[in-house]
Design a protein around this motif. Structure first.
Motif, PDB file in Angstrom:
ATOM      1  N   MET A 104      29.406   8.420  21.102  1.00 47.31           N
ATOM      2  CA  MET A 104      29.198   9.200  19.888  1.00 47.31           C
ATOM      3  C   MET A 104      28.393   8.363  18.889  1.00 47.31           C
ATOM      4  N   GLU A 105      27.820   9.061  17.913  1.00 47.72           N
ATOM      5  CA  GLU A 105      27.174   8.371  16.800  1.00 47.72           C
ATOM      6  C   GLU A 105      28.271   7.954  15.834  1.00 47.72           C
ATOM      7  N   TRP A 106      28.359   6.664  15.577  1.00 44.94           N
ATOM      8  CA  TRP A 106      29.519   6.148  14.846  1.00 44.94           C
ATOM      9  C   TRP A 106      29.268   6.102  13.337  1.00 44.94           C
ATOM     10  N   MET A 107      28.261   5.349  12.895  1.00 38.60           N
ATOM     11  CA  MET A 107      28.021   5.238  11.457  1.00 38.60           C
ATOM     12  C   MET A 107      26.528   5.040  11.189  1.00 38.60           C
ATOM     13  N   ILE A 108      26.121   5.571  10.039  1.00 41.43           N
ATOM     14  CA  ILE A 108      24.739   5.416   9.571  1.00 41.43           C
ATOM     15  C   ILE A 108      24.803   4.989   8.112  1.00 41.43           C
ATOM     16  N   SER A 109      24.159   3.872   7.809  1.00 48.16           N
ATOM     17  CA  SER A 109      24.115   3.377   6.436  1.00 48.16           C
ATOM     18  C   SER A 109      22.728   2.804   6.200  1.00 48.16           C
ATOM     19  N   GLY A 110      21.877   3.578   5.524  1.00 50.44           N
ATOM     20  CA  GLY A 110      20.509   3.135   5.319  1.00 50.44           C
ATOM     21  C   GLY A 110      19.777   3.045   6.653  1.00 50.44           C
ATOM     22  N   ILE A 127      24.640   2.820  14.076  1.00 51.74           N
ATOM     23  CA  ILE A 127      25.506   2.235  15.095  1.00 51.74           C
ATOM     24  C   ILE A 127      26.123   3.341  15.931  1.00 51.74           C
ATOM     25  N   ASP A 128      25.949   3.239  17.240  1.00 42.30           N
ATOM     26  CA  ASP A 128      26.592   4.163  18.177  1.00 42.30           C
ATOM     27  C   ASP A 128      27.894   3.556  18.673  1.00 42.30           C
ATOM     28  N   TRP A 129      28.833   4.444  18.988  1.00 41.44           N
ATOM     29  CA  TRP A 129      30.041   4.002  19.693  1.00 41.44           C
ATOM     30  C   TRP A 129      29.709   4.079  21.176  1.00 41.44           C
TER      31      TRP A 129
END
Length: 645
Positions: free
Chosen positions: A63-69, A73-75
């Motif tokens: 899954m797509e985990w986090m996006i910050s700018g 980061i993918d899981w």
């Protein structure tokens, strides 16, 4: 297949934790154990496919985990030979520990919760070893810490267990802070946390400096040093080792799971996984070598003086982890993982065997109250003998192959601390043999020192506890012989297939095959000498240890009290922290609360008590209050009118 392997323990945890009371203990135990055996079977299939087949490194995005700018980061799960080795170790030992716990925890009222915690621990470890980026690895890293806290303090009615769980949690947080700083450093310099991207940035980072508080550091050296601080905490290396022996307060299956195959090997795995960076950080590798060798000799000396059967094995774990880090420090990454692999079998065997002894002796753990148990529990005795032979490096056992290769790699190592490591590891091999055979002789041989009724009722464990001992015994005997050629191969070879990395100047694997016969046999000679010393002092002339203690009491106390490291930490950290805590607590209660909410409330109470006196029911009291109020009111009006107020 990999996804199923990783998440089955999580499903087992959720089932046992949420529905354990409704479905009953037995159902919770069966489901969690069944899931672990399925995971273990899949782990061996993956190990064969990636280690001996043609399967390439695979990245499975969940899954797509986090996006910050710009940070995305993918899981994802990373599967290569290193992952496959760790999957085998974690799942196999955990499955056997689950099965063993059927018998060991049979009379415990919290069985369902215990099995839930075991499965949670296993899931966290699997998330760690399959991590495709550093943040995901840290998630598993912290999950293992949380689960270990729950398991070590499982018998929370014991103050010692609660104290041990808190100690493990706090000490590991110290190391984890270093791990986090290492991740932050890598991200600050490279802007990425995904492993392949970090590895690709390694050469550039090796020529980059990092300035902090006016000091300039080489970026890779600093990051690798900080990452190793995290490994020191999780893998109980000297300085951050103090939690490991106290963790023996948990149930014995927990000791086997934590100290054999999972939590304590996380640091070894992490350094091996980050080998593409460590190859550009020779100073950090030299530090790893020094700490590993020091830990090996430190824990071996302390183990010689312990009397608790589980603590002896715990310090043995600490010492063997030192061997692994010494190998990592000289660049023999595959050899370190080989010892991790073999160590899991014989150390889990020793811990579960010790649990069988404790079970037979009605929870007695002091070896001074044992003796003569070989006839009472022959199967456990045989298993402990096999585990001891493997641990001491008896020829053709699992420990013989991996430990000897580590000693040889230290001898040919090129960094400054490699010669020191070689000497310390050989001495540690001698002491390992001594304290291991001391455990066997004090527990199983000679006259019994147990209470008459305890010894009379000592009995062999049931099949559900003996089957795991049998399986682990096979691993302790055969794992080295069967897999030695695969693990000692070049990182670019067919087995590792690039899962580990060795730089152009790293010739350890090649050079260690050319050492002289004397060097190759030095750990075996040390093992024989340690055995003979233990044989004489604890079997042939059992009065000798007492004489030694009487002639050198301070020497004995130094080792018995673990080099006084705990006392030193108590003086430097614990007492000052308590002093500051009491100081601020008194300041908080006397000053802040005294003049703040508590003080205001107290004054209101005082005024209310004073006013209460006028509520007497007598008319003249009320008249007096009214007249006084009128007088005060008129006085204030006159004062305001004349500008006085």
């Amino acid at each position: 297949m990999v996804q199923l392997l990783v998440f089955l323990p999580l499903f087992g945890f959720l089932f046992a934790f949420l529905f354990g009371r409704k479905v009953g203990h037995t159902a919770a135990m069966v489901v969690t154990t069944g899931f672990l055996f399925v995971s273990a079977t899949l782990a061996w299939i993956i190990f064969i496919a990636w280690g001996f087949g043609d399967a390439p490194t695979e990245r499975i995005v969940l899954m797509e985990w986090m996006i910050s700018g710009d940070l995305e980061i993918d899981w994802a799960l990373r599967v290569d030979t290193l992952t496959a080795v760790m999957l085998v170790v974690v799942c196999t030992v955990s499955a056997l520990v689950h099965l063993y716990s059927f018998g060991y925890m049979s009379h415990d009222p919290g069985k369902a919760k215990f099995f839930a915690y075991l499965s949670l621990f296993t899931f966290a470890m699997l998330m760690l070893v399959t991590a495709d980026n550093l943040l995901q690895m840290f998630f598993g890293w912290e999950g293992v810490g949380l689960a270990s806290y729950l398991l070590i303090g499982f018998w929370n009615d014991r103050p010692s267990a609660n104290a041990a769980a808190i100690k493990a949690f706090v000490v590991n947080r110290v190391g984890d802070f270093g791990f986090l700083l290492g991740i932050f450093t890598l991200f600050a310099v490279s802007g990425v946390v995904q492993l392949d991207a970090v590895f690709a940035a390694g050469p550039a980072m090796s020529e980059t400096t990092f300035t902090f508080l006016g000091m300039t550091f080489n970026a890779v050296e600093l990051a690798c040093f900080l990452l190793f601080i995290g490994a020191m905490g999780k893998s109980a290396q000297f300085g951050l080792h103090t939690w490991l022996p106290d963790a023996m307060e948990g149930p014995t299956p927990v000791s086997a799971l934590i100290h054999a195959a999972t939590m304590v090997t996380a640091g070894v795995f992490m350094v091996a996984r980050m080998s593409p960076l460590y190859e550009f950080a020779p100073t950090a590798l030299a530090f790893v070598t020094f700490i590993g060798a020091t830990t090996a000799i430190f824990a071996a000396t302390v183990g010689c003086a312990q009397n608790d059967i589980k603590r002896v094995i715990a310090y043995s774990t600490c010492s063997q982890l030192g061997y692994m880090f010494a190998a990592l420090g000289v660049g023999a990454y595959g050899i370190a993982i080989f010892h991790l692999f073999t160590h899991a079998f014989f150390k889990a065997l020793l811990f579960l065997g010790a649990g069988s002894v404790i079970h037979a002796m009605h929870d007695e753990q002091d070896m001074r109250n044992m003796g003569g148990l070989a006839k009472k529990i022959p199967y456990t005795y045989a298993a402990m003998m096999i585990g001891t032979l493997a641990l001491t490096g008896f020829p053709l056992t699992a420990g013989y192959f991996s430990k000897d290769l580590i000693v040889e790699s230290a001898f040919v190592g090129q960094n400054f601390w490699a010669p020191y490591a070689y000497i310390m590891l050989v001495l540690a091999a001698l002491l390992t043999s001594f304290y291991s055979w001391r455990l066997v002789f004090m527990t199983f041989h000679g006259p019994t020192r147990a209470a008459a009724d305890v010894y009379k009722h000592a009995h062999e464990s049931g099949p559900v506890m003996l089957i795991p001992l049998l399986v682990l015994s096979l691993g302790a005997l055969l794992a080295g012989y069967v897999f030695v050629h695969a693990f000692e191969s070049d990182p670019t070879g067919h087995f590792w297939n690039g899962a580990l990395f060795a730089g152009a100047d790293n010739h350890v694997i090649h050079d260690m095959h050319e050492v002289g016969t004397l060097v190759a046999l030095s750990p075996t000679f040390a093992m024989v000498i340690g055995f003979l010393i233990a044989l004489v002092t604890y079997l042939l002339k059992p009065e000798l240890p007492k004489r030694f203690i009487e002639k050198a009491p301070r020497f004995h106390q130094f080792f018995l009290n673990k080099w006084y490291v705990d006392e030193l930490y108590d003086f430097l950290f614990v007492r000052p922290a308590r002093f500051l805590g009491r100081l601020f607590w008194k300041n908080d209660t006397q000053v802040i609360d005294g003049f703040g909410p508590d003080g205001i409330a107290a004054r209101v109470k005082d005024l209310a008590g004073f006013a209460q006196r006028f509520q007497s029911g007598y008319l003249y009291h009320y008249a007096f209050v009214m007249l006084t109020g009128i007088a005060v009111f008129i006085t204030l009006m006159i004062a305001f009118d004349r500008g006085i107020l």
